[in-house]
Design a protein around this motif. Structure first.
Motif, PDB file in Angstrom:
ATOM      1  N   SER A  26     -39.629 -28.005   2.433  1.00 52.52           N
ATOM      2  CA  SER A  26     -39.644 -28.339   1.011  1.00 52.52           C
ATOM      3  C   SER A  26     -38.291 -28.118   0.363  1.00 52.52           C
ATOM      4  CB  SER A  26     -40.692 -27.493   0.278  1.00 52.52           C
ATOM      5  OG  SER A  26     -40.378 -26.114   0.383  1.00 52.52           O
ATOM      6  N   ILE A  27     -38.015 -28.944  -0.640  1.00 53.42           N
ATOM      7  CA  ILE A  27     -36.784 -28.859  -1.428  1.00 53.42           C
ATOM      8  C   ILE A  27     -37.160 -28.620  -2.884  1.00 53.42           C
ATOM      9  CG2 ILE A  27     -34.738 -30.090  -2.228  1.00 53.42           C
ATOM     10  CD1 ILE A  27     -34.791 -31.729   0.312  1.00 53.42           C
ATOM     11  N   ILE A  28     -36.516 -27.682  -3.522  1.00 53.38           N
ATOM     12  CA  ILE A  28     -36.688 -27.494  -4.957  1.00 53.38           C
ATOM     13  C   ILE A  28     -35.478 -28.102  -5.653  1.00 53.38           C
ATOM     14  CG2 ILE A  28     -35.666 -25.161  -4.945  1.00 53.38           C
ATOM     15  CD1 ILE A  28     -38.569 -26.345  -7.182  1.00 53.38           C
ATOM     16  N   ALA A  29     -35.724 -29.103  -6.491  1.00 51.30           N
ATOM     17  CA  ALA A  29     -34.644 -29.768  -7.232  1.00 51.30           C
ATOM     18  C   ALA A  29     -34.579 -29.185  -8.634  1.00 51.30           C
ATOM     19  CB  ALA A  29     -34.885 -31.270  -7.290  1.00 51.30           C
ATOM     20  N   LEU A  30     -33.378 -28.856  -9.094  1.00 53.85           N
ATOM     21  CA  LEU A  30     -33.230 -28.204 -10.392  1.00 53.85           C
ATOM     22  C   LEU A  30     -31.907 -28.594 -11.032  1.00 53.85           C
ATOM     23  CD1 LEU A  30     -31.068 -25.646  -9.773  1.00 53.85           C
ATOM     24  CD2 LEU A  30     -33.077 -24.864  -8.524  1.00 53.85           C
ATOM     25  N   ALA A  31     -31.815 -28.365 -12.323  1.00 53.19           N
ATOM     26  CA  ALA A  31     -30.587 -28.647 -13.074  1.00 53.19           C
ATOM     27  C   ALA A  31     -29.781 -27.367 -13.221  1.00 53.19           C
ATOM     28  CB  ALA A  31     -30.930 -29.215 -14.447  1.00 53.19           C
ATOM     29  N   ALA A  32     -28.462 -27.477 -13.017  1.00 55.00           N
ATOM     30  CA  ALA A  32     -27.603 -26.298 -13.116  1.00 55.00           C
ATOM     31  C   ALA A  32     -26.263 -26.659 -13.736  1.00 55.00           C
ATOM     32  CB  ALA A  32     -27.390 -25.671 -11.738  1.00 55.00           C
ATOM     33  N   VAL A  33     -25.749 -25.714 -14.493  1.00 52.34           N
ATOM     34  CA  VAL A  33     -24.407 -25.817 -15.067  1.00 52.34           C
ATOM     35  C   VAL A  33     -23.704 -24.503 -14.760  1.00 52.34           C
ATOM     36  CG1 VAL A  33     -23.030 -26.056 -17.157  1.00 52.34           C
ATOM     37  CG2 VAL A  33     -25.163 -27.341 -16.920  1.00 52.34           C
ATOM     38  N   VAL A  34     -22.685 -24.560 -13.926  1.00 53.73           N
ATOM     39  CA  VAL A  34     -21.975 -23.353 -13.512  1.00 53.73           C
ATOM     40  C   VAL A  34     -20.523 -23.448 -13.987  1.00 53.73           C
ATOM     41  CG1 VAL A  34     -21.401 -21.837 -11.589  1.00 53.73           C
ATOM     42  CG2 VAL A  34     -23.440 -23.287 -11.464  1.00 53.73           C
TER      43      VAL A  34
END
Length: 346
Positions: free
Chosen positions: A224-232
């Motif tokens: 499984s893959i968890i897709a998420l939004a990120a700003v680093v």
């Protein structure tokens, strides 16, 4: 020291007030080369239609362009919206990609049309009319184009998908609730949960997929893959500033305004109401924004909760250079943090 959970990326070719669609597509190619060099495992390209902020409307074309200029990264669809396409066309396009770039292509499939109802009608108006949700029917047909096991007497029995000597790439089901998780488990394919836009809690479907998984010829164990939004960014403060592009985009979309992405400065100038600020605060819970240490610490806990085998990040930072920097900072800290306990307060 153990190996880190693989990091991957999802890109939508973001259109901004300073980046027209054609330039956004070129930036995706540049980003792909950058991610390949950084060691990201895969890059998936999305399918959306008639959205002013997204130039990615034909992922299979972009997959070929990206795979041609990269060396190691897997490239796939995140995803092909199967309701918009004849399954034979999907099979042929992805078998062709697999023939050209063997072992590097993924076929991610989604149930939604990736647009509004009117545009969805325009996409399908020349296709055979099917009643209701026909995703399962289309998925079954797609898989039959690979196996060639149409029943005797079926009109497709003597039709074949070219190139015949190239296999269909690995199939992934994408979802934002528990439906696709259960279906992916039942047919034994990979599963990716779209936490970056879903209000549905990711933990339940991700764990359900693992618990219900049935091995198949293509996949022995659940993945499984968890897709998420990120700003680093270098600091929490800078990341918060860059994330204001998300804030204004969320408000606009809630109003039905599908505009190109705005700069953080334009978001600052927006006349915010208390209701809007409260809405954004709720949406920010799903966004991983902060310094590398802040994001990675929170992200590692999220991986443990969801039992994800892989993390896929999308970042709609307004400035392309800072977007690429975000991916770089994340990978650097992600690798450096292996073996360190995830004890930092959220």
């Amino acid at each position: 020291m153990s190996s880190p959970t693989p990091l991957s990326a999802l890109d939508l070719s973001f259109v901004t007030t300073q980046t027209p669609p054609s330039k956004a597509l070129a930036q995706t190619i540049e980003l792909a080369k950058h991610l390949d060099g950084l060691g990201y495992k895969r890059l998936w390209l999305a399918e959306h239609h008639s959205l002013a902020s997204i130039a990615s409307s034909a992922p299979e074309i972009m997959i070929g362009q990206v795979a041609a200029v990269t060396q190691n990264i897997r490239v796939g669809s995140g995803g092909v919206m199967l309701t918009n396409h004849a399954p034979l066309m999907v099979a042929e396009r992805f078998k062709l990609l697999e023939a050209l770039f063997p072992g590097r292509i993924d076929l991610g499939l989604g149930r939604a049309p990736g647009t509004d109802q009117v545009t969805a009608f325009a996409l399908r108006r020349k296709m055979e009319e099917r009643q209701g949700d026909d995703f399962l029917e289309r998925l079954q047909e797609l898989m039959l184009w690979e196996t060639g096991e149409f029943p005797e007497g079926h009109p497709f029995n003597k039709v074949f998908a070219m190139p015949t000597d190239a296999p269909l790439p690995p199939i992934w089901l994408l979802g934002s609730s528990d439906y696709s998780a259960q279906l992916a488990a039942q047919i034994g394919v990979g599963y990716s949960f779209a936490s970056h836009f879903s209000d549905f809690d990711a933990v339940a479907p991700m764990r359900a997929y693992r618990e219900l998984f049935r091995p198949s010829e293509g996949l022995e164990k659940p993945y499984s893959i968890i897709a998420l939004a990120a700003v680093v960014a270098e600091t929490d403060e800078e990341a918060d500033h860059l994330a204001k592009t998300y804030d204004l985009n969320w408000i606009r979309r809630a109003r039905g305004e599908m505009k190109p992405l705005a700069s953080p400065e334009e978001a600052d100038a927006h006349p915010w109401t208390e209701a809007e600020r409260a809405y954004v605060a709720r949406k920010r819970v799903r966004l991983f924004a902060g310094s590398p240490r802040t994001v990675v610490t929170r992200l590692r806990r999220f991986v443990e909760e969801t039992e994800a085998d892989e993390v896929m990040v999308t970042s709609s930072v307004f400035d392309h250079g800072k977007r690429m920097r975000s991916y770089e900072l994340l990978m650097r800290e992600w690798v450096a943090s292996v073996g360190a306990p995830a004890t930092l307060e959220a």
